[in-house]
Design an enzyme around this catalytic site. Structure first.
Site, PDB file in Angstrom:
ATOM      1  N   TYR A   1       1.640  -5.842  13.014  1.00  0.00           N
ATOM      2  CA  TYR A   1       0.481  -5.155  12.447  1.00  0.00           C
ATOM      3  C   TYR A   1      -0.463  -4.685  13.547  1.00  0.00           C
ATOM      4  O   TYR A   1      -0.773  -5.428  14.479  1.00  0.00           O
ATOM      5  CB  TYR A   1      -0.250  -6.096  11.493  1.00  0.00           C
ATOM      6  CG  TYR A   1      -1.293  -5.405  10.647  1.00  0.00           C
ATOM      7  CD1 TYR A   1      -0.957  -4.315   9.867  1.00  0.00           C
ATOM      8  CD2 TYR A   1      -2.607  -5.843  10.647  1.00  0.00           C
ATOM      9  CE1 TYR A   1      -1.907  -3.682   9.080  1.00  0.00           C
ATOM     10  CE2 TYR A   1      -3.568  -5.229   9.865  1.00  0.00           C
ATOM     11  CZ  TYR A   1      -3.213  -4.138   9.083  1.00  0.00           C
ATOM     12  OH  TYR A   1      -4.152  -3.516   8.311  1.00  0.00           O
TER      13      TYR A   1
ATOM     14  N   GLU B   1      -9.828  -5.016   4.678  1.00  0.00           N
ATOM     15  CA  GLU B   1      -9.587  -3.888   3.784  1.00  0.00           C
ATOM     16  C   GLU B   1      -8.406  -4.164   2.870  1.00  0.00           C
ATOM     17  O   GLU B   1      -8.441  -3.858   1.675  1.00  0.00           O
ATOM     18  CB  GLU B   1      -9.350  -2.614   4.594  1.00  0.00           C
ATOM     19  CG  GLU B   1      -9.298  -1.369   3.730  1.00  0.00           C
ATOM     20  CD  GLU B   1      -9.435  -0.097   4.534  1.00  0.00           C
ATOM     21  OE1 GLU B   1      -9.492   0.976   3.917  1.00  0.00           O
ATOM     22  OE2 GLU B   1      -9.484  -0.173   5.769  1.00  0.00           O
TER      23      GLU B   1
ATOM     24  N   GLU C   1       0.797  -1.228   0.000  1.00  0.00           N
ATOM     25  CA  GLU C   1       0.000   0.000   0.000  1.00  0.00           C
ATOM     26  C   GLU C   1       0.832   1.282   0.000  1.00  0.00           C
ATOM     27  O   GLU C   1       0.510   2.241  -0.691  1.00  0.00           O
ATOM     28  CB  GLU C   1      -0.944   0.047   1.225  1.00  0.00           C
ATOM     29  CG  GLU C   1      -2.053  -0.963   1.203  1.00  0.00           C
ATOM     30  CD  GLU C   1      -1.726  -2.148   2.088  1.00  0.00           C
ATOM     31  OE1 GLU C   1      -2.652  -2.743   2.626  1.00  0.00           O
ATOM     32  OE2 GLU C   1      -0.533  -2.482   2.236  1.00  0.00           O
TER      33      GLU C   1
ATOM     34  N   ASP D   1      -2.193  -5.360   3.210  1.00  0.00           N
ATOM     35  CA  ASP D   1      -2.413  -5.825   4.582  1.00  0.00           C
ATOM     36  C   ASP D   1      -3.319  -7.054   4.620  1.00  0.00           C
ATOM     37  O   ASP D   1      -4.194  -7.231   3.755  1.00  0.00           O
ATOM     38  CB  ASP D   1      -3.036  -4.713   5.423  1.00  0.00           C
ATOM     39  CG  ASP D   1      -2.055  -3.574   5.677  1.00  0.00           C
ATOM     40  OD1 ASP D   1      -0.840  -3.820   5.614  1.00  0.00           O
ATOM     41  OD2 ASP D   1      -2.511  -2.439   5.931  1.00  0.00           O
TER      42      ASP D   1
ATOM     43  N   HIS E   1      -4.119 -12.551  12.919  1.00  0.00           N
ATOM     44  CA  HIS E   1      -2.875 -11.886  13.252  1.00  0.00           C
ATOM     45  C   HIS E   1      -2.447 -12.245  14.665  1.00  0.00           C
ATOM     46  O   HIS E   1      -3.186 -12.832  15.430  1.00  0.00           O
ATOM     47  CB  HIS E   1      -3.042 -10.363  13.181  1.00  0.00           C
ATOM     48  CG  HIS E   1      -3.322  -9.856  11.817  1.00  0.00           C
ATOM     49  ND1 HIS E   1      -4.245  -8.871  11.578  1.00  0.00           N
ATOM     50  CD2 HIS E   1      -2.822 -10.198  10.608  1.00  0.00           C
ATOM     51  CE1 HIS E   1      -4.295  -8.623  10.271  1.00  0.00           C
ATOM     52  NE2 HIS E   1      -3.434  -9.413   9.679  1.00  0.00           N
TER      53      HIS E   1
ATOM     54  N   ARG F   1      -3.660  -3.474  13.402  1.00  0.00           N
ATOM     55  CA  ARG F   1      -5.120  -3.627  13.314  1.00  0.00           C
ATOM     56  C   ARG F   1      -5.450  -5.106  13.525  1.00  0.00           C
ATOM     57  O   ARG F   1      -5.434  -5.891  12.585  1.00  0.00           O
ATOM     58  CB  ARG F   1      -5.648  -3.136  11.964  1.00  0.00           C
ATOM     59  CG  ARG F   1      -5.478  -1.633  11.766  1.00  0.00           C
ATOM     60  CD  ARG F   1      -6.148  -1.142  10.490  1.00  0.00           C
ATOM     61  NE  ARG F   1      -5.985   0.284  10.326  1.00  0.00           N
ATOM     62  CZ  ARG F   1      -4.996   0.869   9.670  1.00  0.00           C
ATOM     63  NH1 ARG F   1      -4.067   0.107   9.097  1.00  0.00           N
ATOM     64  NH2 ARG F   1      -4.909   2.177   9.566  1.00  0.00           N
TER      65      ARG F   1
ATOM     66  N   ASP G   1      -5.847  -7.882   6.424  1.00  0.00           N
ATOM     67  CA  ASP G   1      -7.196  -7.777   6.969  1.00  0.00           C
ATOM     68  C   ASP G   1      -8.194  -7.611   5.828  1.00  0.00           C
ATOM     69  O   ASP G   1      -7.848  -7.711   4.651  1.00  0.00           O
ATOM     70  CB  ASP G   1      -7.297  -6.624   7.966  1.00  0.00           C
ATOM     71  CG  ASP G   1      -6.831  -5.296   7.369  1.00  0.00           C
ATOM     72  OD1 ASP G   1      -6.702  -5.202   6.131  1.00  0.00           O
ATOM     73  OD2 ASP G   1      -6.597  -4.357   8.138  1.00  0.00           O
TER      74      ASP G   1
END
Length: 740
Positions: free
Chosen positions: A325, A102, A11, A98, A372, A327, A100
């Site tokens: 990470y 999103e 990203e 990432d 995670h 989140r 997750d």
């Protein structure tokens, strides 16, 4: 034969630089700069073939399975062109966004936009270290379409909610307002707390504190607990109306000032005797490692960070390879991390401070969504903060994460909790209302920590000053021991309304209600403060009267959309989609068109097949489509008008399109300071404003072009001027936006 090249897409540019340093020359690492496309944000972005469709402004084709219309934003076109060019010279594509929902959605969008003709794999890692990156390259996977569906459903739900409900607020309350699926519920929480404060009636009660002395001249304090065996009223014994409650008034005795003063005088010369000594072993387990919400809460309490600041600094630490990470719902640690924490704790505090067996933590978060680890220092050997070279906020947050992680693998704190009962016998009965007093019972408690264990590394802020080492020590006491009294002080207390939310406590409440996702809380709080629904007074979150008006409208006409359980159930439904147990179209149809008899617009009528009720967050509710189509029963003026004090005071506070003001029965108006908390707008304060010339707006004259009155007002940021139009009482949208 030309050497093979693998294109890796992440990203952010900083991540790209870090990862490129761990991969060899066969890998080209580039950043997508976040999302590469999204639903259109303006009419100009809607593709020409969809213009004119009734749903075009939302970017979601509600007539055909809620198909989203995605567009590449102008500032991302050059990024897409570069990625396509690099892809032509590559033999493989690794989507390394990432891990997750999103991140999975960003990977899917990249795949859909780039349309690669080479093999594509999903590369996922939890920290940016050489070992983690090389492991991720060696263990790729396929794209998780269930996670993509869950994220896409969330995005469409939020778009439909915002684009359909916000215009209702523009018409009925004020232009340029916004509504959001979680944002509006968070606002309601803050408003509900302020309502409790406004309705709260304080009660006064008194108690006594005695300073007692042993024969070895050691002093300690004890507090009055009973009179002749009947418990003394404390703050917890009063309800929000200021009434003494409990199993019965006879079981709780309330002291007023004269009674407390009389008792204090009589008891100072009375003999005190220890009647009870109870010692219990004390054990305290360490806290679990951080996850997103606990990090936000603790950084708010310990460091004074906003949730947004916490996540921003954590992002920098993650991308710099300092922490994992950030989140995550998980509190689990990898075996490597457990080993690193244990060895470092032994090195710093000694072998006796680490238990024989590693501690294993399991998440208590319902439907913890990502696989995670907890948030911890990166690598399999943790750097102590002084070794990182970090400074400022990054150093402070890293140190917090490091301390919490080390402490999580340390031994329990151990000690002893002591509780003492003491009787005072006045020479003669003390006459006070409610009956003469012949015996007063006092209590004292304390804690001694004999082995600090993890407390040497970390004490959570909610415990600081209230427990653990903070509790007072007591001298050695035994039953029937006589004590001298050096002083008895009477003190009065007023019960307090429930405390306003702070950012940490609001995050905790949202999580408790299972509303929203941890990764969204920071942006939610930023939104409700930037939209003038909430402002800060110190650390407290205070709702504006505008928030009261918006919440009242939503509660009255869109009750499901701001219902706590409905919103939590919707989160559960999104989790079901992520797990492959619910279907996107059915969920969206149920939300938009309603389910079954409660709404005449059913999913069948909308051309959607299947049992839409099977994935419903609630049964028998009207869909959003019908609710926004029937607004005739919303009285715009009533929505924005609130009585000040009792209904018969004749004074109201009203949210106008250009500010908030109070008005009395004669029509006299005065502006209300934007930073005056609603619970402080009493009848007396309103009359003071109405009587003050400075509180009233001043007419400056007519605008020569529009022929509207120009007035001067006092606002949150100082004096300002604005045009004043007739306040619309109909559905007509306002022609002037903003507050001047």
């Amino acid at each position: 034969m030309a050497p093979t090249k693998t294109l890796v897409i992440v990203e952010s540019p900083h991540k790209a630089t870090m990862i490129a340093g761990y991969l060899g020359p066969k890998y080209v690492v580039r950043a997508s700069q976040g999302h590469v496309r999204d639903l259109p944000t303006s009419a100009s972005q809607v593709p020409a073939k969809y213009k004119g469709q009734p749903w075009a402004r939302t970017g979601v084709d509600v007539e055909h399975d809620f198909k989203p219309i995605y567009v590449v934003s102008p500032d991302k076109r050059s990024t897409i062109s570069e990625l396509k060019s690099l892809l032509k010279d590559s033999d493989e594509l690794l989507l390394a966004t990432d891990g997750d929902r999103e991140g999975e959605a960003i990977a899917w969008h990249l795949l859909d936009v780039l349309k690669p003709k080479v093999p594509v794999k999903r590369m996922v890692f939890n920290e940016i270290t050489e070992k983690a990156i090389t492991d991720a390259v060696a263990h790729t996977r396929e794209l998780d379409t269930d996670l993509v569906d869950a994220q896409e459903t969330r995005r469409i739900l939020d778009r439909l909610y915002g684009y359909e409900v916000s215009p209702v607020l523009w018409k009925k309350v004020m232009p340029r307002l916004s509504a959001g699926r979680v944002q509006s519920v968070a606002t309601r929480l803050v408003v509900d707390r302020e309502r409790e404060r406004i309705a709260f009636t304080s009660a006064n009660y008194w108690d006594l504190d005695a300073t007692l002395v042993t024969d070895s001249r050691e002093e300690f304090s004890a507090r009055l607990a009973t009179l002749d065996g009947v418990r003394i009223a404390q703050g917890r014994d009063f309800d929000a109306d200021g009434r003494l409650v409990g199993k019965g008034r006879g079981e709780v005795r309330r002291l007023d000032e004269p009674s407390a003063a009389a008792l204090a005088t009589a008891l100072e010369s009375s003999p005190f005797t220890v009647t009870r000594v109870e010692a219990k072993p004390y054990t305290r387990r360490p806290y679990a490692p951080f996850r997103t919400t606990t990090l936000q809460q603790e950084a708010g309490r310990k460091l004074g960070f906003t949730s947004q600041r916490t996540m921003s600094v954590a992002q920098e630490l993650y991308e710099g390879g300092y922490i994992t990470y950030m989140r995550t719902d998980s509190v689990a640690l990898s075996q490597e991390a457990i080993g690193a924490a244990r060895s470092q704790a032994i090195e710093l505090y000694g072998r006796d401070h680490v238990p024989d067996k590693p501690r294993v933590y399991a998440s208590k978060v319902k439907n913890a969504q990502e696989a995670h680890e907890a948030i911890r220092p990166a690598g399999d050997h943790f750097r102590v903060p002084a070794q990182t070279g970090l400074t400022g906020d990054r150093f402070r947050l890293y140190e917090l994460v490091w301390m919490r992680t080390i402490a999580s693998q340390m031994a329990d704190a151990k000690g002893e909790t002591l509780s003492v009962g003491i009787d005072a016998m006045p020479a003669a009965p003390v006459a006070i209302p409610g009956g003469d007093v012949t015996r007063a019972g006092f209590t004292a408690s304390g804690r001694t920590i004999t082995f600090h264990g993890f407390l040497r590394a970390y004490v959570e802020s909610v415990d600081e000053g209230s427990s653990d080492d903070a509790q007072s020590r007591l001298p050695q006491l035994h039953r029937d021991q006589a004590l001298d009294c050096s002083e008895v002080l009477a003190s009065g207390h007023d019960t307090r309304p429930p405390a306003r939310y702070t950012e940490p406590s609001l995050v905790a409440k949202l999580e408790e209600l299972e509303i929203g996702r941890p990764s969204t809380y920071a942006s939610i709080i930023r939104t409700i403060t930037s939209r003038d629904y909430v402002f800060k007074k110190g650390q407290a979150l205070v709702p504006t009267w505008l928030a009261f008006a918006v919440t009242r409208l939503l509660e009255g006409h869109f009750s499901n959309l701001v219902d706590y359980q409905f919103t939590a159930d919707m989160e559960e439904t999104l989790d079901q989609i992520a797990q492959g147990n619910a279907k996107r179209v059915e969920v969206l149809s149920n939300f938009y068109y309603g389910d079954g008899p409660a709404g005449s617009d059913s999913s069948a009528e909308a051309g959607v097949s299947g049992d839409s009720g099977s994935s419903a967050p609630a049964d028998g509710h009207e869909g959003l489509h019908r609710l926004v189509s029937e607004l005739g029963d919303i009285d715009a003026r009533a929505v924005s008008t609130f009585p000040v004090g009792a209904e018969d005071s004749g004074i109201v506070v009203r949210v106008g399109r250009y500010g908030t003001y109070v008005e009395d029965a004669e029509g006299t108006r005065a502006n209300v300071d934007d930073e005056l908390p609603p619970d402080e707008l009493t009848v007396a304060k309103a009359r003071e404003l109405l009587a003050s010339p400075n509180g009233e707006e001043r007419e400056l004259g007519l605008d020569p072009h529009t022929h509207t009155m120009i007035v001067a007002r006092n606002g949150r940021f100082g004096p300002y001027v604005t045009e004043v139009l007739e306040e619309p009482a109909t559905d007509a949208p306002a022609t002037v936006s903003g507050k001047g």
